[in-house]
Structures are given as structure tokens and as C-alpha cells.
Design an enzyme around this catalytic site. Structure first.
Site, PDB file in Angstrom:
ATOM      1  N   SER A 165       0.855  -1.194   0.000  1.00 28.90           N
ATOM      2  CA  SER A 165       0.000   0.000   0.000  1.00 28.90           C
ATOM      3  C   SER A 165       0.884   1.234   0.000  1.00 28.90           C
ATOM      4  O   SER A 165       2.073   1.158   0.313  1.00 28.90           O
ATOM      5  CB  SER A 165      -0.850  -0.018   1.283  1.00 28.90           C
ATOM      6  OG  SER A 165      -1.356   1.264   1.599  1.00 28.90           O
TER       7      SER A 165
ATOM      8  N   TYR B 134      -3.375  -0.700   9.878  1.00 28.14           N
ATOM      9  CA  TYR B 134      -3.231  -1.017   8.448  1.00 28.14           C
ATOM     10  C   TYR B 134      -1.854  -0.547   7.959  1.00 28.14           C
ATOM     11  O   TYR B 134      -1.131  -1.270   7.278  1.00 28.14           O
ATOM     12  CB  TYR B 134      -4.346  -0.311   7.678  1.00 28.14           C
ATOM     13  CG  TYR B 134      -4.443  -0.601   6.205  1.00 28.14           C
ATOM     14  CD1 TYR B 134      -3.677   0.111   5.281  1.00 28.14           C
ATOM     15  CD2 TYR B 134      -5.328  -1.560   5.714  1.00 28.14           C
ATOM     16  CE1 TYR B 134      -3.778  -0.143   3.923  1.00 28.14           C
ATOM     17  CE2 TYR B 134      -5.433  -1.816   4.353  1.00 28.14           C
ATOM     18  CZ  TYR B 134      -4.668  -1.094   3.466  1.00 28.14           C
ATOM     19  OH  TYR B 134      -4.772  -1.335   2.112  1.00 28.14           O
TER      20      TYR B 134
HETATM   21  C1  GCO Z   1      -7.281   4.645   3.645  1.00 27.26           C
HETATM   22  C2  GCO Z   1      -7.328   3.702   2.470  1.00 27.26           C
HETATM   23  C3  GCO Z   1      -5.900   3.350   2.020  1.00 27.26           C
HETATM   24  C4  GCO Z   1      -5.957   2.675   0.671  1.00 27.26           C
HETATM   25  C5  GCO Z   1      -4.629   2.164   0.163  1.00 27.26           C
HETATM   26  C6  GCO Z   1      -3.710   3.266  -0.184  1.00 27.26           C
HETATM   27  O1  GCO Z   1      -8.148   4.525   4.528  1.00 27.26           O
HETATM   28  O2  GCO Z   1      -6.386   5.502   3.631  1.00 27.26           O
HETATM   29  O3  GCO Z   1      -8.057   2.531   2.785  1.00 27.26           O
HETATM   30  O4  GCO Z   1      -5.310   2.557   2.995  1.00 27.26           O
HETATM   31  O5  GCO Z   1      -6.822   1.562   0.731  1.00 27.26           O
HETATM   32  O6  GCO Z   1      -4.042   1.286   1.063  1.00 27.26           O
HETATM   33  O7  GCO Z   1      -2.525   2.713  -0.728  1.00 27.26           O
END
Ligand code: GCO
Length: 255
Positions: free
Chosen positions: A146, A159
């Protein structure tokens, strides 16, 4: 005459989280390049529906519904592949979830769930796949990272941490497995038009921010990851290892 370097004929690809979104687009693209597909999700019904749709379009699609965060289910699934003679040539670790909440309010259970689904699963499947790829002397592992593999965004820290870990896990896989003929690399999607991002896409302020912050001035489409996925799954990348290819409209390259 397509270049045979990118031909996946005769190869079998397991794509986790491939009933929809990025995983399903990548699966379809690998199928279009000739690969046999093994679809995964937690729901057997969703996996069956997605596999049927791909078969409708002429692809060979097998079904593997299991929880990528369960070591027991991952081990049992690879033992099933062994019993059925299914050799995984290409593993795409795509399964992932998002959880948006400030860290001061975040429950440990939610932190752990994101880390387990987005990062630990890639270790579990990578370990099981590598145990079988090493004796064969070849294999491709494509992890899905990501933008947050490089930069943090407030409210999505679990994440971010998981995707940062995916970047280093990819380098770790290269460090240990490249000598055995395995190429482990990653793709870093930018802001893509997926269900996971629906709340962001439908938020006018966030939508404007993405379009303003991205040189391409638009969100990415899931199928726009296919080129990088086919490259990293094919003979064209046999001397590429431990790399992350960002498919982000240029977002990471500019202030
Ligand atoms: C967020 C998004 C991001 C994208 C992606 C960007 O909430 O900022 O979900 O995480 O999904 O990962 O590269």
C-alpha cells in the site's frame, strides 16, 4: 504475437481475498495471461460465485475457502492441495481488511485483527508455499502492500503498520528464498476504486484530496494492477527480488 516472457500458461496461481476488489481483478488478469486460478475468501458461497464467473469467461478456476489468519486452516488447505496434486507456482497475498479509528480509541482486538489479516496471513501462506516451492526450485510470491507501506495516514495505523510489515516481509522472503529460485516482490496500490474504500470515495472532501494529491488526478481502477501482477508472476521478473512496485498514479513521487 505476445512476448512469451509474460505467458503464465501451465502455471497455477493462488490469490487470497479474490472474491472481489483488487484480488478478483488480479485473479482475472493472471487468468487472461494463461494461469489456472485458485480463488480464496472466507465465505465458500462467495468463492463459488466468483469462481463460476471466471469459468463463464473461460478460465480454469478452483475454489479454496479458508481463513487466512488461521494457521490450522492454512496448513490444512496446502495439505489438500498436495493431495489433489495442485502445485502453487504463484502466490498472491492480497487478503486484507481496513479499520479506520484513532489509536487512542483503538481496541487491541481490532489492532490484532488487522495485523493478522493483512500481515501474518502473508507469512503463513508464504511459509506453506515456500516449503513446496523450494524443492521445485521455482516460485513467485506477490505481496500486496500500500502507499501506507511508506507513509502513515492518521486513523489507519494498524493497516499502515501491517502494510509497512508487508514491505519488509517481502524483503525477508527475498533474503531467504531467492537462492532457491523464488522471486518475492510486492505491489503498492494507490487509492483504488474498491468496496474497502467506498466511504472515502463517497466523501467529497476525501475524493477531492485524492484527486488533488495524485499527479494523475484520479483514483486507480483495480484492473490497473494487472500489468504489475503479471510481470511479477512471470518469467519477465526472474531477476527481480524484494521490490515493491507502486501503482499509485504518481502519488508517492510528489509533494
Ligand atoms: C485509507 C485507504 C488506504 C488505501 C490504500 C492506499 O483509509 O487511507 O483505505 O489505505 O486503501 O491502502 O494505498
Amino acid at each position: 504475437m505476445t512476448n512469451r516472457l509474460f505467458d503464465l500458461s501451465g502455471r497455477t496461481a493462488l490469490i487470497t481475498g479474490s472474491t472481489r476488489g483488487l484480488g478478483n481483478a488480479i485473479a482475472r488478469g493472471l487468468g487472461d495471461a494463461g494461469a489456472r486460478l485458485i480463488l480464496n475468501g472466507r465465505s465458500a458461497d462467495a468463492v463459488a460465485t466468483a469462481a463460476a464467473a471466471l469459468r463463464e469467461d473461460g478460465h480454469t478456476a478452483f475454489e479454496a475457502a479458508f481463513d487466512v489468519t488461521s494457521e490450522a486452516e492454512v496448513v490444512r488447505t496446502f495439505e489438500r492441495f498436495d493431495a489433489e496434486g495442485l502445485e502453487i507456482d504463484i502466490l498472491v497475498n492480497n487478503a486484507g481488511i481496513q479499520h479506520r479509528q484513532p489509536m487512542v480509541d483503538l481496541a487491541l482486538a481490532d489492532w490484532q485483527r488487522v495485523i493478522d489479516t493483512n500481515l501474518t496471513s502473508a507469512f503463513l501462506l508464504g511459509r506453506e508455499a515456500a516449503r513446496r516451492m523450494i524443492p521445485r526450485g521455482h516460485g513467485k510470491i506477490v505481496n500486496i502492500g500500500s502507499l501506507t507501506s511508506e507513509l502513515a495516514r492518521a486513523t489507519v495505523i494498524p493497516y499502515t503498520v501491517a502494510k509497512g510489515g508487508v514491505k519488509m516481509l517481502t524483503k525477508g522472503m527475498a533474503a531467504e528464498w531467492a537462492k532457491s529460485g523464488i522471486q518475492a516482490n510486492a505491489i503498492g496500490p494507490g487509492y483504488m476504486l474498491t468496496d474497502m474504500n467506498e466511504a472515502l470515495i463517497n466523501n467529497p472532501q476525501f475524493d477531492a484530496w485524492v484527486k488533488g494529491r495524485t499527479p494523475a488526478e484520479r483514483w486507480g481502477r483495480p484492473e490497473e494492477l494487472v500489468g504489475a501482477a503479471v510481470f511479477l508472476s512471470s518469467a519477465a521478473s526472474d531477476y527481480v527480488n524484494g521490490q515493491m512496485i507502486y501503482v499509485d498514479g504518481g502519488m508517492l513521487s510528489v509533494l
